[in-house]
Design a protein around this motif. Sequence first.
Motif, PDB file in Angstrom:
ATOM      1  N   HIS A  40       0.810  -1.249  -0.039  1.00  0.00           N
ATOM      2  CA  HIS A  40       0.095  -0.022  -0.037  1.00  0.00           C
ATOM      3  C   HIS A  40       0.820   1.383   0.058  1.00  0.00           C
ATOM      4  O   HIS A  40       0.395   2.378  -0.647  1.00  0.00           O
ATOM      5  CB  HIS A  40      -1.164  -0.127   1.298  1.00  0.00           C
ATOM      6  N   GLU A  41       2.065   1.154   0.494  1.00  0.00           N
ATOM      7  CA  GLU A  41       3.069   2.446   0.839  1.00  0.00           C
ATOM      8  C   GLU A  41       4.138   2.302  -0.060  1.00  0.00           C
ATOM      9  O   GLU A  41       4.772   3.540  -0.196  1.00  0.00           O
ATOM     10  CB  GLU A  41       3.471   2.494   2.215  1.00  0.00           C
ATOM     11  N   ARG A  42       4.489   1.502  -0.749  1.00  0.00           N
ATOM     12  CA  ARG A  42       5.729   1.240  -1.381  1.00  0.00           C
ATOM     13  C   ARG A  42       5.570   0.604  -2.694  1.00  0.00           C
ATOM     14  O   ARG A  42       4.708  -0.382  -2.659  1.00  0.00           O
ATOM     15  CB  ARG A  42       7.110   1.087  -0.688  1.00  0.00           C
TER      16      ARG A  42
END
Length: 831
Positions: free
Chosen positions: A730-732
């Motif tokens: 979700h973040e990277r």
Amino acid sequence: MNYQWIIDRIDTVIVARPKTVIVAFLLLTVLFASGLGSITTESGQEQFIEDLPSYQAVEDINDEFSPTFTEETTSTTIVQDSNNVLSRASLIDMLETRQRILDSDPLRAQSVSTPAETVATTLDPSATTPEEQLWAVESATQAEIDAAVREAADEPGFENQLSDDFNRESASASASRATVTHEAGPGAGASGGPGGGSEFPSNRVDRIQYITHDDASNIWVQGTAPDTTATTTGLVLPAALVLILVFLTVAYRDPVDIGIGLLAIIMTLIWTFGFIGIAGIPFAVLLIAIPPILIAIGIDFGIHSINRYREERVRGAEITEAMTRTTDQMTVAFAIVTGTSAVGFLSNMISAFPPTQDFGLVAAAGIIFTFFIFGVFVPAAKVAVDRARQRYPIPTMATTPLGSESSPLGRLLSVGVTVAKRGPLVFLLLTAMATAGGAVYATGVDTGFSPDDFQPAEETPEYMQSLPESIRPPEQFEYVRINNYLDRHFEENSQVLMYVEGPMTEDSALEEIHRASQSPPPTFERDRRQAETQSIITLIQSRAERDPEFRALVKRNDRNDNGIPDDNLPQIYAALAAPADSDLDSFLADDRRSAQVIYTVDGDADDKAVTNDAYTVANSYRMAAQPTGSVIIFDEAISLVLESVIETLILTLVGAAGFLIMSYWIIEGRPSLGVVNVIPILVTVVAVVASMRALGIAFNAINGTILAIAVGIGIDYAVHVVHRFADEYHERPLYPALQRTVIGTGGALTGSMLTTVFGIGVLVLALNPALGVFGILISLSVLYAYLSSVLLLPSIIVVWERLATESETPMPLFDAVSDAATNQQSPSAGD
């Protein structure tokens, strides 16, 4: 579905009221501890086969056709060994021993059946007492004894009591066996196993051994089969706890965290054992495997929880924030693992074996208890301890997680990510080919079911003799030694018992038994065209040969003159039962509604062939007929083992896959991640079964649960990797998310794997050989699941990302091959 509010409630309770959580869980532990005193034990192979129709039939036969005594009886086997047990001196040894047993009031012996008695009564038919029979042998010459032996060989059952090297002409045999029948104690019953009638009289083995007369031979006394459940539990659990303590020390590196982990393990075991007592489930040999399994899963949960918390703390998060982030992720992962593991364990509920059903139920309950204790209690305890550390000088030995990019373990774990970057498709193709080959090879794995699966080895390993006396096994199990001797030197009678139900007073009843025994199948012994049997018919024929009056009665009621009465059968039975010593009750029930027919079969024939032929004969009866006997019971058990393995595996895979797909659809909106999660488990299952064949391990009633367990435990590893990746993704981008996942979660997985492999691997110390094999198989399952999760899953995830998303994440080798193929197919500029 919005599930976050549930997680938020759990987070709030853990970080806001940790002391309340701790007290509540300790009170529940006290409640479950109340069930520990209600645990009962059960041992032996009967627990696995008692529901088979063939076993029920033999129970009915024992109830209806066994001699009736006013008191329950138990038996003891005596084995005599010498150069020739039929020599005069050896016969005297046995007859003197027999007399001493019958004269010993504490032994309460009703009879001692031995071939020496048969020889004595052949020498002197008027010798009816033990003293007279002993004198008959003492006063006879060896030549007279040899002649009596050759004559006694015609007696039914005489050769069965002698070793298979019995030579009729030389009147010699190297071994014989006798059976002592005892009156059981008041209320003792006739049940086998510790505490049952088989234990009465107390110390009977020592008592008989003390009074044996064995000047010219060796006489051994075989008692009750050893019950190794308590000894194994007392040996395995401490060893498992020692090994686990070692690996917890390596994983946590902090005495307070180790204490929290050990307390949680103890609570898990108390909850599970308490549940066994409260639910009234007998503690059988298969349940010994549950504590190591739950310990292993609990340690896995604990290491992941503490490791994830430490990751957040190292990044600078405060206690509340760090634990909230940890439980946000780990609670979901633990819930997925618990759900899929419970499905795997509960699939054993469809097994044909009651102990396997109990195993599935208890293991499923245990994994749920593990989820609550390690998912709620451990985080709450960790929060309470760390807050106390801020106020009091409580030492802290380690706060860093297992595994970092710069550590040797981190670099080793990165191998799977490196392969996923450079050539995931090639690696997956090679893995698929190896798995397919392994699957073909695995189809050759054997199945088996034998009483030997439940017996310890004859001699215990030398190192076990250094154990504390309370759990130290004997150097040698005398029962097993004698049993092995009997197996080597005695050829067991192969018989098929037919339990026939129907109105035996109808005129056609005996003719039907006679017709069913004509033209028997190949494995049945025959006399011309008739099967070799013992039944009410052979009893009638034997009586008619020596009793003219009875012969005339049979002839008057034999309409087709074939020697089988087919009229006035109640009158025939009444006349046959007239002598007090009549054997009628051995073949015909008192209510005349059932009968027993005993067929002799080829002892060297394949069990499956004998079983098939037995059912062929049973189907030839017009009345209901159920074949039974040890050959049929164990052959049917073997068939059920394979059937149960296949059914539970299919149910486990389908149930686990469905649960995972639904879970990832709810949690991530990507149900295809559930499929990604299942692929490593398929590889693990194939590897386990292929290893079984390579190691010569057959499926049996105990390890038949291994595949469902492999799925239930092994999916734990894949879930942690996939769920952590989904969070990081979700973040990277793909590869950084994958790198962070494998190193962060992989470190915890490594600690968990080592703890599990060695913690459950201590089952190899079990005195029950099948349980030792069970431990090896679980350890292999965990090892394969770990390797497939850290090495195979990264490549699967990379391919999944290209197929399930619109991402153009580079795959160097795949892209190079694709570009080359595209350029080759494109027309040149001059075309």
